[in-house]
Design a protein around this motif. Sequence first.
Motif, PDB file in Angstrom:
ATOM      1  N   ASP A 245      22.947  34.961  50.754  1.00 30.74           N
ATOM      2  CA  ASP A 245      22.397  35.662  49.595  1.00 30.74           C
ATOM      3  C   ASP A 245      23.503  36.048  48.629  1.00 30.74           C
ATOM      4  N   GLY A 246      23.393  35.565  47.379  1.00 33.69           N
ATOM      5  CA  GLY A 246      24.411  35.867  46.383  1.00 33.69           C
ATOM      6  C   GLY A 246      24.512  37.336  46.048  1.00 33.69           C
ATOM      7  N   ASN A 247      23.468  38.117  46.355  1.00 33.78           N
ATOM      8  CA  ASN A 247      23.509  39.550  46.091  1.00 33.78           C
ATOM      9  C   ASN A 247      24.472  40.280  47.025  1.00 33.78           C
ATOM     10  N   MET A 248      24.999  39.579  48.013  1.00 35.31           N
ATOM     11  CA  MET A 248      25.947  40.177  48.944  1.00 35.31           C
ATOM     12  C   MET A 248      27.341  40.300  48.346  1.00 35.31           C
ATOM     13  N   PHE A 249      27.556  39.738  47.164  1.00 34.80           N
ATOM     14  CA  PHE A 249      28.885  39.753  46.564  1.00 34.80           C
ATOM     15  C   PHE A 249      28.900  40.576  45.282  1.00 34.80           C
ATOM     16  N   ASN A 250      29.905  41.415  45.158  1.00 32.29           N
ATOM     17  CA  ASN A 250      30.141  42.182  43.936  1.00 32.29           C
ATOM     18  C   ASN A 250      31.504  41.794  43.374  1.00 32.29           C
ATOM     19  N   TYR A 251      31.580  41.707  42.050  1.00 37.42           N
ATOM     20  CA  TYR A 251      32.848  41.375  41.403  1.00 37.42           C
ATOM     21  C   TYR A 251      33.174  42.446  40.362  1.00 37.42           C
ATOM     22  N   THR A 252      34.433  42.866  40.335  1.00 35.93           N
ATOM     23  CA  THR A 252      34.884  43.861  39.369  1.00 35.93           C
ATOM     24  C   THR A 252      36.151  43.364  38.691  1.00 35.93           C
ATOM     25  N   PRO A 253      36.044  42.888  37.456  1.00 36.36           N
ATOM     26  CA  PRO A 253      37.238  42.431  36.733  1.00 36.36           C
ATOM     27  C   PRO A 253      37.849  43.559  35.905  1.00 36.36           C
ATOM     28  N   SER A 254      39.152  43.512  35.718  1.00 39.24           N
ATOM     29  CA  SER A 254      39.836  44.495  34.881  1.00 39.24           C
ATOM     30  C   SER A 254      41.187  43.931  34.457  1.00 39.24           C
ATOM     31  N   LEU A 255      41.744  44.516  33.405  1.00 33.84           N
ATOM     32  CA  LEU A 255      43.108  44.194  33.019  1.00 33.84           C
ATOM     33  C   LEU A 255      44.030  44.737  34.107  1.00 33.84           C
TER      34      LEU A 255
ATOM     35  N   ILE B  25      48.146  37.550  29.363  1.00 34.82           N
ATOM     36  CA  ILE B  25      47.694  38.773  30.030  1.00 34.82           C
ATOM     37  C   ILE B  25      47.260  38.403  31.442  1.00 34.82           C
ATOM     38  N   LYS B  26      47.227  39.405  32.305  1.00 34.01           N
ATOM     39  CA  LYS B  26      46.771  39.208  33.672  1.00 34.01           C
ATOM     40  C   LYS B  26      45.513  40.038  33.923  1.00 34.01           C
ATOM     41  N   LEU B  27      44.547  39.416  34.566  1.00 33.25           N
ATOM     42  CA  LEU B  27      43.321  40.096  34.953  1.00 33.25           C
ATOM     43  C   LEU B  27      43.223  40.154  36.467  1.00 33.25           C
ATOM     44  N   ASP B  28      42.764  41.287  36.972  1.00 37.68           N
ATOM     45  CA  ASP B  28      42.466  41.425  38.402  1.00 37.68           C
ATOM     46  C   ASP B  28      40.970  41.226  38.608  1.00 37.68           C
ATOM     47  N   ILE B  29      40.605  40.354  39.522  1.00 37.72           N
ATOM     48  CA  ILE B  29      39.205  40.175  39.907  1.00 37.72           C
ATOM     49  C   ILE B  29      39.070  40.634  41.349  1.00 37.72           C
ATOM     50  N   VAL B  30      38.437  41.785  41.550  1.00 42.18           N
ATOM     51  CA  VAL B  30      38.241  42.327  42.901  1.00 42.18           C
ATOM     52  C   VAL B  30      36.858  41.933  43.379  1.00 42.18           C
TER      53      VAL B  30
END
Length: 296
Positions: A61-71, A106-111
């Motif tokens: 289930d794709g709902n099992m994954f959360n993504y949080t991007p930020s600078l 620039i660098k982005l963090d994808i958690v």
Amino acid sequence: MNTSKINIYNIFGISLWFIMAIIINYTMITKSSDIEKNINETEVFYYEIQPELFNWTNGIDGNMFNYTPSLQNYPDLPYWIHYKFNEKNKFGYIYGTPPISSENQIKLDIVGLNRMTYQVLKKVIQLYIKKKEELAKYEVQIKINNLNIEDMFEQGRIKSLLDIFRQHLWRESEFNVYMTKLASTRELGQRVPLDPKDQEGVVVFIGSATNFSSTLYELEKEISPLHKLIKCPKDFKRTSVERYFRNNNFNLDWCSFRLVILSRNNYIKSVSNENFKTLKNYEENIWELMEPLHNL
């Protein structure tokens, strides 16, 4: 050893294990190879975030994954980068238009959070912003009624839209036409549709350094009576070029069609001004720093 001491040791052992798990996860977060992506200033880019990015299987289930991007080292993204989660395919998308600036990377963090295993991982995306050789001096503004912004990131969707201009409406710009801005109508202050089944709509700017074609000028003249309407009929089809868009599943709001000439100063402001995100006068077709041709 009495029972109370055993319980204390058990609690201490569990707590120590929990702390170690956090340390291991933190180590996994901080040790990650960068993903590199070249993008062009003033040109829309997007990046698709899938479970496979974190070596997670996409069969659950794709709902099992959360993504949080930020600078990197900041709590949020730069003002010109946005994030959208697609409820259909369960992928995340970062997208935006790099402004003209001295900043070239620039660098982005994808958690990523796997809510099934509670595993937290981080990926770093290195964006290299390249100078645009031919900045757009002319823009076509369109609103697409039947798509949401995440639909524009489906494979081949942007190319098929640009091809309509390259092959039919703006052939002179074949080698330098590109998408300069992309925003949902909600971002621009329009109301959300009352029927949840309806799409929000998306506003697109197609730009080029080449002057508008005679075909575009004629189209602007053809639809000029529609500019008096606050809102177009939903299924209005009576334009000479409608077939090119309908054949590619683009249902345009012709009342919102505009040709825009950009001066360099205004262009720089329009792509780098944070207020672009919160324009409130979309339905009246009032666009800051831009002057439609029919008003000239």
